[in-house]
Design a protein around this motif. Structure first.
Motif, PDB file in Angstrom:
ATOM      1  N   LEU A 185       0.829  -1.207   0.000  1.00 22.30           N
ATOM      2  CA  LEU A 185       0.000   0.000   0.000  1.00 22.30           C
ATOM      3  C   LEU A 185       0.861   1.254   0.000  1.00 22.30           C
ATOM      4  CD1 LEU A 185      -2.970  -0.757   2.430  1.00 22.30           C
ATOM      5  CD2 LEU A 185      -3.119  -0.219   0.003  1.00 22.30           C
ATOM      6  N   HIS A 186       1.975   1.208   0.737  1.00 26.60           N
ATOM      7  CA  HIS A 186       2.922   2.325   0.733  1.00 26.60           C
ATOM      8  C   HIS A 186       4.293   1.801   1.146  1.00 26.60           C
ATOM      9  CE1 HIS A 186       4.792   6.237   1.358  1.00 26.60           C
ATOM     10  NE2 HIS A 186       3.771   6.744   0.693  1.00 26.60           N
ATOM     11  N   GLU A 187       5.276   2.045   0.311  1.00 29.34           N
ATOM     12  CA  GLU A 187       6.603   1.448   0.506  1.00 29.34           C
ATOM     13  C   GLU A 187       7.227   1.772   1.857  1.00 29.34           C
ATOM     14  OE1 GLU A 187       9.052   2.612  -2.735  1.00 29.34           O
ATOM     15  OE2 GLU A 187       7.829   1.618  -4.238  1.00 29.34           O
ATOM     16  N   PHE A 188       6.947   2.967   2.388  1.00 33.09           N
ATOM     17  CA  PHE A 188       7.609   3.368   3.627  1.00 33.09           C
ATOM     18  C   PHE A 188       7.029   2.668   4.851  1.00 33.09           C
ATOM     19  CE2 PHE A 188       8.988   7.368   1.302  1.00 33.09           C
ATOM     20  CZ  PHE A 188      10.296   6.916   1.174  1.00 33.09           C
ATOM     21  N   ALA A 189       6.021   1.826   4.669  1.00 31.70           N
ATOM     22  CA  ALA A 189       5.610   0.953   5.765  1.00 31.70           C
ATOM     23  C   ALA A 189       6.741  -0.004   6.135  1.00 31.70           C
ATOM     24  CB  ALA A 189       4.361   0.170   5.382  1.00 31.70           C
ATOM     25  N   SER A 190       7.660  -0.203   5.214  1.00 33.37           N
ATOM     26  CA  SER A 190       8.810  -1.085   5.483  1.00 33.37           C
ATOM     27  C   SER A 190       9.680  -0.548   6.610  1.00 33.37           C
ATOM     28  CB  SER A 190       9.645  -1.258   4.217  1.00 33.37           C
ATOM     29  OG  SER A 190      10.123  -0.002   3.753  1.00 33.37           O
ATOM     30  N   LEU A 191       9.578   0.739   6.921  1.00 29.11           N
ATOM     31  CA  LEU A 191      10.374   1.298   8.011  1.00 29.11           C
ATOM     32  C   LEU A 191       9.861   0.864   9.373  1.00 29.11           C
ATOM     33  CD1 LEU A 191      11.013   4.924   6.675  1.00 29.11           C
ATOM     34  CD2 LEU A 191      12.543   2.950   6.623  1.00 29.11           C
ATOM     35  N   GLY A 223       8.996  -9.543  -1.306  1.00 31.25           N
ATOM     36  CA  GLY A 223       7.731  -9.273  -1.974  1.00 31.25           C
ATOM     37  C   GLY A 223       7.592  -7.827  -2.406  1.00 31.25           C
ATOM     38  N   LEU A 224       8.219  -6.933  -1.650  1.00 29.50           N
ATOM     39  CA  LEU A 224       8.151  -5.502  -1.971  1.00 29.50           C
ATOM     40  C   LEU A 224       9.140  -5.105  -3.059  1.00 29.50           C
ATOM     41  CD1 LEU A 224       7.162  -2.590  -1.308  1.00 29.50           C
ATOM     42  CD2 LEU A 224       8.918  -2.526   0.484  1.00 29.50           C
ATOM     43  N   ALA A 225      10.213  -5.863  -3.210  1.00 28.79           N
ATOM     44  CA  ALA A 225      11.323  -5.464  -4.081  1.00 28.79           C
ATOM     45  C   ALA A 225      10.903  -5.105  -5.509  1.00 28.79           C
ATOM     46  CB  ALA A 225      12.382  -6.566  -4.097  1.00 28.79           C
ATOM     47  N   PRO A 226      10.076  -5.905  -6.199  1.00 33.06           N
ATOM     48  CA  PRO A 226       9.708  -5.524  -7.572  1.00 33.06           C
ATOM     49  C   PRO A 226       9.047  -4.147  -7.646  1.00 33.06           C
ATOM     50  CG  PRO A 226       9.109  -7.806  -7.145  1.00 33.06           C
ATOM     51  CD  PRO A 226       9.509  -7.222  -5.829  1.00 33.06           C
ATOM     52  N   LEU A 227       8.130  -3.880  -6.709  1.00 30.79           N
ATOM     53  CA  LEU A 227       7.467  -2.569  -6.700  1.00 30.79           C
ATOM     54  C   LEU A 227       8.460  -1.457  -6.404  1.00 30.79           C
ATOM     55  CD1 LEU A 227       4.918  -0.771  -6.699  1.00 30.79           C
ATOM     56  CD2 LEU A 227       4.670  -1.303  -4.256  1.00 30.79           C
ATOM     57  N   ALA A 228       9.356  -1.705  -5.439  1.00 28.40           N
ATOM     58  CA  ALA A 228      10.331  -0.679  -5.066  1.00 28.40           C
ATOM     59  C   ALA A 228      11.268  -0.356  -6.218  1.00 28.40           C
ATOM     60  CB  ALA A 228      11.123  -1.141  -3.844  1.00 28.40           C
ATOM     61  N   VAL A 229      11.719  -1.386  -6.926  1.00 28.02           N
ATOM     62  CA  VAL A 229      12.628  -1.166  -8.053  1.00 28.02           C
ATOM     63  C   VAL A 229      11.918  -0.417  -9.177  1.00 28.02           C
ATOM     64  CG1 VAL A 229      13.955  -2.321  -9.860  1.00 28.02           C
ATOM     65  CG2 VAL A 229      14.079  -3.143  -7.503  1.00 28.02           C
ATOM     66  N   PHE A 230      10.692  -0.835  -9.483  1.00 21.68           N
ATOM     67  CA  PHE A 230       9.959  -0.178 -10.562  1.00 21.68           C
ATOM     68  C   PHE A 230       9.641   1.274 -10.212  1.00 21.68           C
ATOM     69  CE2 PHE A 230       6.248   0.956 -13.075  1.00 21.68           C
ATOM     70  CZ  PHE A 230       6.616   0.513 -14.341  1.00 21.68           C
ATOM     71  N   SER A 231       9.311   1.530  -8.942  1.00 26.04           N
ATOM     72  CA  SER A 231       8.915   2.884  -8.545  1.00 26.04           C
ATOM     73  C   SER A 231      10.071   3.878  -8.618  1.00 26.04           C
ATOM     74  CB  SER A 231       8.339   2.876  -7.130  1.00 26.04           C
ATOM     75  OG  SER A 231       9.328   2.564  -6.170  1.00 26.04           O
ATOM     76  N   THR A 232      11.314   3.396  -8.632  1.00 27.19           N
ATOM     77  CA  THR A 232      12.447   4.330  -8.748  1.00 27.19           C
ATOM     78  C   THR A 232      12.421   5.067 -10.081  1.00 27.19           C
ATOM     79  OG1 THR A 232      13.882   2.553  -9.589  1.00 27.19           O
ATOM     80  CG2 THR A 232      13.896   2.957  -7.203  1.00 27.19           C
ATOM     81  N   ARG A 233      11.755   4.496 -11.093  1.00 25.64           N
ATOM     82  CA  ARG A 233      11.630   5.176 -12.379  1.00 25.64           C
ATOM     83  C   ARG A 233      10.704   6.387 -12.281  1.00 25.64           C
ATOM     84  NH1 ARG A 233      10.297  -0.037 -16.304  1.00 25.64           N
ATOM     85  NH2 ARG A 233      11.976  -1.411 -15.579  1.00 25.64           N
ATOM     86  N   GLN A 234       9.895   6.412 -11.234  1.00 21.31           N
ATOM     87  CA  GLN A 234       8.925   7.496 -11.069  1.00 21.31           C
ATOM     88  C   GLN A 234       9.281   8.418  -9.903  1.00 21.31           C
ATOM     89  OE1 GLN A 234       5.105   5.541 -10.676  1.00 21.31           O
ATOM     90  NE2 GLN A 234       5.310   4.465 -12.633  1.00 21.31           N
ATOM     91  N   SER A 235      10.549   8.426  -9.522  1.00 21.91           N
ATOM     92  CA  SER A 235      10.972   9.209  -8.366  1.00 21.91           C
ATOM     93  C   SER A 235      10.801  10.704  -8.568  1.00 21.91           C
ATOM     94  CB  SER A 235      12.439   8.906  -8.028  1.00 21.91           C
ATOM     95  OG  SER A 235      13.280   9.214  -9.126  1.00 21.91           O
ATOM     96  N   ALA A 236      10.650  11.146  -9.824  1.00 17.88           N
ATOM     97  CA  ALA A 236      10.441  12.577 -10.073  1.00 17.88           C
ATOM     98  C   ALA A 236       9.145  13.072  -9.446  1.00 17.88           C
ATOM     99  CB  ALA A 236      10.421  12.849 -11.577  1.00 17.88           C
ATOM    100  N   GLN A 237       8.235  12.143  -9.091  1.00 18.41           N
ATOM    101  CA  GLN A 237       6.968  12.538  -8.483  1.00 18.41           C
ATOM    102  C   GLN A 237       7.140  13.235  -7.149  1.00 18.41           C
ATOM    103  OE1 GLN A 237       4.434   8.751  -9.221  1.00 18.41           O
ATOM    104  NE2 GLN A 237       3.073  10.414  -8.668  1.00 18.41           N
TER     105      GLN A 237
END
Length: 495
Positions: A185-191, A223-237
């Motif tokens: 739901l949100h990557e920073f839940a990993s913290l 399980g989060l890794a694919p989403l995290a890697v793909f989302s780096t392409r959209q870091s300009a957001q």
């Protein structure tokens, strides 16, 4: 245990959960419409949730993939809500009801967690403290994913405490599933994982428990890794993020100091994971790690780690349970208890104005509904329309009917057709040419004093307005300025 005693225990157990959950439900429902004001992030949720699943999937390939799972859930929710309840309650309520429900579940989880760590009274007060925290109420009434993430982290923490006391495979599987769901739901839940890891280490649990937690954490991260890697392409957001907001930092600092002060109260924990072992890391580590990450790339917004308030609620609830115990219990004097009671009442009284403000349209950075209505009042059929900057086109997402009859001069492809959040715009030269072909232009832009974009399109808009148009009228609403420009002598005419 006699039937009477068992019934009394059941009632007491129910009160621990139902009172905080009921309080949170009441606070979440109170003023939920906020005069039908919707702010820009909620407008994004509304727009994305109302796209077809195929269009949503195509959009997520380009933008906002980090919120993709939340948008899918909201799409499914609106499919039922629009057909049954929208006519009675409107869009604002539909956007926020899932968050109210999530925070209600979170409050119940905090109460159970406090009871498990310390006792019933501590659990009851921890759940009520959680519900009374202003930032909790803020995101309980917001159509974004943060309340859901908070609830999932709370219940994952409860399963962690239970698994530490009685290690079972199903508890660890449940913990893993909830944490993975929260992270998707949100990557920073990993913290929250480092906070849980610190709790396991500080509690000095057996190695088999530590190994089970490590396996769960690795599974979540895998399980989060694919989403995290793909989302780096959209870091300009998140390129708009700079140094953390001082108000947000102050809120964290105040809760951190108060939470640490609560640890000075002598509290006896009940399970293998103590209150301090879980409460302090959960309060401090996620925010501190996000601040540390922000030194590499700005990423700090308090809502990304909203669940840190759970740590404060647990510590404060346990401290209050100790300080507000009945007179005579463990040497407590009536006068001392009265002083603490008055202090708590005073704090609640101070929070009332804050709570009232949170339920007003002025509590968010803008008001999409007010902006659309203000624009409709000054626009005439055939007028040109400009959004400055282009990302403010999201203001039309919830009330497109208020923009009918206006020509979006810069738009090349709509948000849906271009599979973006804000649509794509023509070249600067094409925008200038289209602007010069109309007599009146209504500009929906940022309020005075905001930084301006320096791309070709925005430069062309500003330059053409300055050189070829004059201001007829201008009005400011929450988070925006609506200005009518016209060619000389055309202020009263149509497009």
């Amino acid at each position: 245990m006699s039937p009477v005693a068992a019934r009394g225990a059941w009632v007491a157990q129910g009160a621990v959960v139902l009172m905080p959950a009921g309080l949170m439900l009441f606070l979440g429902a109170w003023g939920i419409r906020r005069q039908d004001a919707i702010w820009r992030d909620e407008a994004v949720t509304y727009d994305m949730a109302h796209r077809g699943l195929a269009d949503l999937w195509a959009t997520l390939q380009h933008v906002d993939v980090v919120h993709g799972l939340y948008y899918v859930l909201m799409h499914l929710w609106f499919a039922g809500y629009d057909a049954t309840l929208r006519g009675a309650f409107g869009d604002a309520v539909g956007l926020r009801l899932p968050s109210v429900a999530a925070m209600t579940v979170a409050a119940a989880g905090v109460a159970l967690l406090g009871e498990r760590l310390v006792g019933r009274r501590a659990g009851l007060l921890a759940g009520c403290t959680f519900a009374l925290i202003p930032v909790v109420q803020q995101y309980a009434q917001e159509g974004r994913s943060y309340a859901m993430v908070c609830a999932l982290v709370v219940w994952a923490s409860l399963l962690l405490v239970q698994a530490a006391a009685r290690p079972r495979r199903k508890l660890w599987l449940g913990y893993t599933a909830l944490m993975l769901f929260a992270c998707l739901l949100h990557e920073f839940a990993s913290l929250a994982l480092p906070a849980h890891g610190a709790a396991v280490i500080l509690a000095r649990l057996p190695r088999r428990v530590l190994r089970s937690w490590l396996l769960a954490a690795v599974t979540v991260l895998a399980g989060l890794a694919p989403l995290a890697v793909f989302s780096t392409r959209q870091s300009a957001q998140i390129s708009w993020l700079m140094w953390p907001d001082p108000v947000q930092l102050l809120t964290f600092a105040v809760l951190a100091v108060l939470g640490i002060a609560c640890t000075r109260v002598r509290i006896r924990s009940r399970g293998p994971i103590g209150l301090r072992a879980l409460g302090l890391p959960l309060l401090l580590l996620p925010t501190l790690l996000l601040l540390l990450l922000s030194h590499v790339e700005p990423a700090y917004v308090d809502r990304y780690v909203l669940y840190y308030v759970v740590g404060f609620a647990l510590l404060a609830g346990a401290a209050l349970a100790r300080l507000l115990r009945p007179p005579g219990e463990l040497g407590q004097t009536r006068g001392r208890r009265l002083r603490w009671t008055m202090t708590v009442v005073l704090i609640v009284a101070v929070l009332v104005p804050v709570d009232v403000h949170l339920r007003s349209p002025d509590s968010r950075v803008d008001d999409v509904t007010a902006i659309a209505h203000a624009l409709r009042e000054v626009a005439e059929p055939g007028d040109g329309l400009l959004f400055m900057p282009s990302r403010r086109r999201i203001w039309r997402a919830t009330l497109p009917r208020d923009f009918r009859g206006l020509h979006d001069l810069a738009l090349a492809e709509s948000p849906l057709a271009s599979r973006t959040l804000y649509g794509t715009e023509r070249s600067g030269e094409a925008i200038r040419s289209r602007m010069l072909s109309v007599r009146r232009i209504v500009v929906a832009g940022d309020p005075d004093g905001q930084p301006v974009d320096d791309n070709d399109q925005e430069i062309a808009k500003r330059t053409t307005l300055r050189e070829a148009f004059g201001i007829c009228r201008s009005t400011q609403v929450r988070g925006a300025r609506i200005t009518v420009y016209a060619r000389p002598g055309a202020c009263g005419g149509g497009g």
